[in-house]
Scaffold this motif. Structure first.
Motif, mmCIF file in Angstrom:
data_model
loop_
_atom_site.group_PDB
_atom_site.id
_atom_site.type_symbol
_atom_site.label_atom_id
_atom_site.label_comp_id
_atom_site.label_asym_id
_atom_site.label_seq_id
_atom_site.Cartn_x
_atom_site.Cartn_y
_atom_site.Cartn_z
ATOM 1 N N GLN A 1 0.825 -1.173 0.000
ATOM 2 C CA GLN A 1 0.000 0.000 0.000
ATOM 3 C C GLN A 1 0.877 1.245 0.000
ATOM 4 O O GLN A 1 2.052 1.182 0.312
ATOM 5 N N VAL A 2 0.249 2.375 -0.346
ATOM 6 C CA VAL A 2 0.946 3.642 -0.451
ATOM 7 C C VAL A 2 0.615 4.483 0.770
ATOM 8 O O VAL A 2 -0.553 4.626 1.154
ATOM 9 N N GLN A 3 1.645 5.057 1.376
ATOM 10 C CA GLN A 3 1.474 5.959 2.498
ATOM 11 C C GLN A 3 1.917 7.361 2.076
ATOM 12 O O GLN A 3 3.036 7.535 1.591
ATOM 13 N N LEU A 4 1.047 8.344 2.265
ATOM 14 C CA LEU A 4 1.316 9.719 1.885
ATOM 15 C C LEU A 4 1.274 10.603 3.119
ATOM 16 O O LEU A 4 0.337 10.520 3.908
ATOM 17 N N VAL A 5 2.276 11.455 3.266
ATOM 18 C CA VAL A 5 2.361 12.357 4.404
ATOM 19 C C VAL A 5 2.599 13.765 3.895
ATOM 20 O O VAL A 5 3.627 14.034 3.272
ATOM 21 N N GLU A 6 1.648 14.674 4.177
ATOM 22 C CA GLU A 6 1.777 16.073 3.792
ATOM 23 C C GLU A 6 2.373 16.880 4.931
ATOM 24 O O GLU A 6 2.203 16.540 6.107
ATOM 25 N N SER A 7 3.026 17.971 4.574
ATOM 26 C CA SER A 7 3.543 18.913 5.548
ATOM 27 C C SER A 7 3.709 20.267 4.880
ATOM 28 O O SER A 7 3.620 20.385 3.666
ATOM 29 N N GLY A 8 3.951 21.290 5.684
ATOM 30 C CA GLY A 8 4.237 22.608 5.161
ATOM 31 C C GLY A 8 3.128 23.627 5.304
ATOM 32 O O GLY A 8 3.329 24.800 4.969
ATOM 33 N N GLY A 9 1.962 23.217 5.783
ATOM 34 C CA GLY A 9 0.881 24.156 5.967
ATOM 35 C C GLY A 9 1.150 25.110 7.118
ATOM 36 O O GLY A 9 2.086 24.936 7.897
ATOM 37 N N GLY A 10 0.317 26.127 7.208
ATOM 38 C CA GLY A 10 0.474 27.102 8.270
ATOM 39 C C GLY A 10 -0.391 28.314 8.049
ATOM 40 O O GLY A 10 -1.277 28.324 7.192
ATOM 41 N N LEU A 11 -0.125 29.339 8.829
ATOM 42 C CA LEU A 11 -0.842 30.607 8.759
ATOM 43 C C LEU A 11 0.031 31.634 8.063
ATOM 44 O O LEU A 11 1.193 31.823 8.431
ATOM 45 N N VAL A 12 -0.532 32.294 7.065
ATOM 46 C CA VAL A 12 0.213 33.281 6.298
ATOM 47 C C VAL A 12 -0.724 34.420 5.914
ATOM 48 O O VAL A 12 -1.928 34.216 5.735
ATOM 49 N N GLU A 13 -0.174 35.618 5.805
ATOM 50 C CA GLU A 13 -0.960 36.759 5.362
ATOM 51 C C GLU A 13 -1.130 36.740 3.856
ATOM 52 O O GLU A 13 -0.342 36.139 3.124
ATOM 53 N N ALA A 14 -2.183 37.395 3.386
ATOM 54 C CA ALA A 14 -2.418 37.502 1.954
ATOM 55 C C ALA A 14 -1.185 38.059 1.255
ATOM 56 O O ALA A 14 -0.567 39.012 1.733
ATOM 57 N N GLY A 15 -0.842 37.454 0.126
ATOM 58 C CA GLY A 15 0.344 37.840 -0.611
ATOM 59 C C GLY A 15 1.575 37.030 -0.267
ATOM 60 O O GLY A 15 2.586 37.123 -0.968
ATOM 61 N N GLY A 16 1.500 36.229 0.781
ATOM 62 C CA GLY A 16 2.622 35.421 1.202
ATOM 63 C C GLY A 16 2.730 34.127 0.428
ATOM 64 O O GLY A 16 1.964 33.861 -0.500
ATOM 65 N N SER A 17 3.692 33.300 0.842
ATOM 66 C CA SER A 17 3.988 32.053 0.147
ATOM 67 C C SER A 17 4.132 30.908 1.130
ATOM 68 O O SER A 17 4.512 31.102 2.288
ATOM 69 N N LEU A 18 3.825 29.714 0.655
ATOM 70 C CA LEU A 18 4.041 28.477 1.385
ATOM 71 C C LEU A 18 4.426 27.395 0.392
ATOM 72 O O LEU A 18 4.019 27.441 -0.766
ATOM 73 N N ARG A 19 5.191 26.416 0.861
ATOM 74 C CA ARG A 19 5.496 25.244 0.058
ATOM 75 C C ARG A 19 5.047 24.005 0.800
ATOM 76 O O ARG A 19 5.531 23.725 1.902
ATOM 77 N N LEU A 20 4.132 23.272 0.192
ATOM 78 C CA LEU A 20 3.658 22.026 0.751
ATOM 79 C C LEU A 20 4.467 20.861 0.193
ATOM 80 O O LEU A 20 4.871 20.878 -0.968
ATOM 81 N N SER A 21 4.670 19.847 1.028
ATOM 82 C CA SER A 21 5.397 18.657 0.623
ATOM 83 C C SER A 21 4.528 17.432 0.836
ATOM 84 O O SER A 21 3.739 17.377 1.775
ATOM 85 N N CYS A 22 4.695 16.458 -0.034
ATOM 86 C CA CYS A 22 4.000 15.187 0.079
ATOM 87 C C CYS A 22 5.017 14.085 -0.150
ATOM 88 O O CYS A 22 5.552 13.955 -1.258
#
Length: 125
Positions: free
Chosen positions: A1-22
């Protein structure tokens, strides 16, 4: 089976950036399609982006085109979602998913076989 784990979320103001990982903990195959979906409060889950591992062709929903980029690091079994110029409407739980069947409709939620636990993205106005 496949196991997927996400990370990188958070709180950011409009106009900001985030990078999510899987990260896929199990084996990965070049013919798979990796996808990102999100679910805003009170709304249904919607397609965000997808990448076909074999061809590296990408797909995006119209609302994120030019702002989000999906990419992969095959050596790390990892798919990324780089999000820039974030807007309050981008708020939601973001899910990584994998389609192991090489279906033709990457934007359809039911095309995907495995899902991660989700990571929260909150964009303040």
């Amino acid at each position: 089976q496949v196991q997927l784990v996400e990370s990188g979320g958070g709180l950011v103001e409009a106009g900001g950036s985030l990078r999510l990982s899987c990260v896929a903990s199990g084996s990965t195959f070049i013919r798979w399609t990796m996808g990102w979906f999100r679910q805003a409060p009170g709304k249904e889950r919607e397609f965000v982006a997808a990448l076909r591992l074999s061809t590296e062709i990408t797909y995006y929903t119209d609302s994120v085109k030019g702002r989000f980029t999906i990419s992969k690091d095959a050596a790390k079994n990892t798919v990324y979602l780089q999000m820039t110029n974030l807007k309050p409407d981008d708020t939601g739980v973001y899910y990584c998913a994998v389609d192991t069947k090489n279906t033709m409709r990457s934007s359809w939620s039911r095309s995907y076989d495995y899902w991660g636990q989700g990571t929260q993205v909150t964009v303040s106005s």
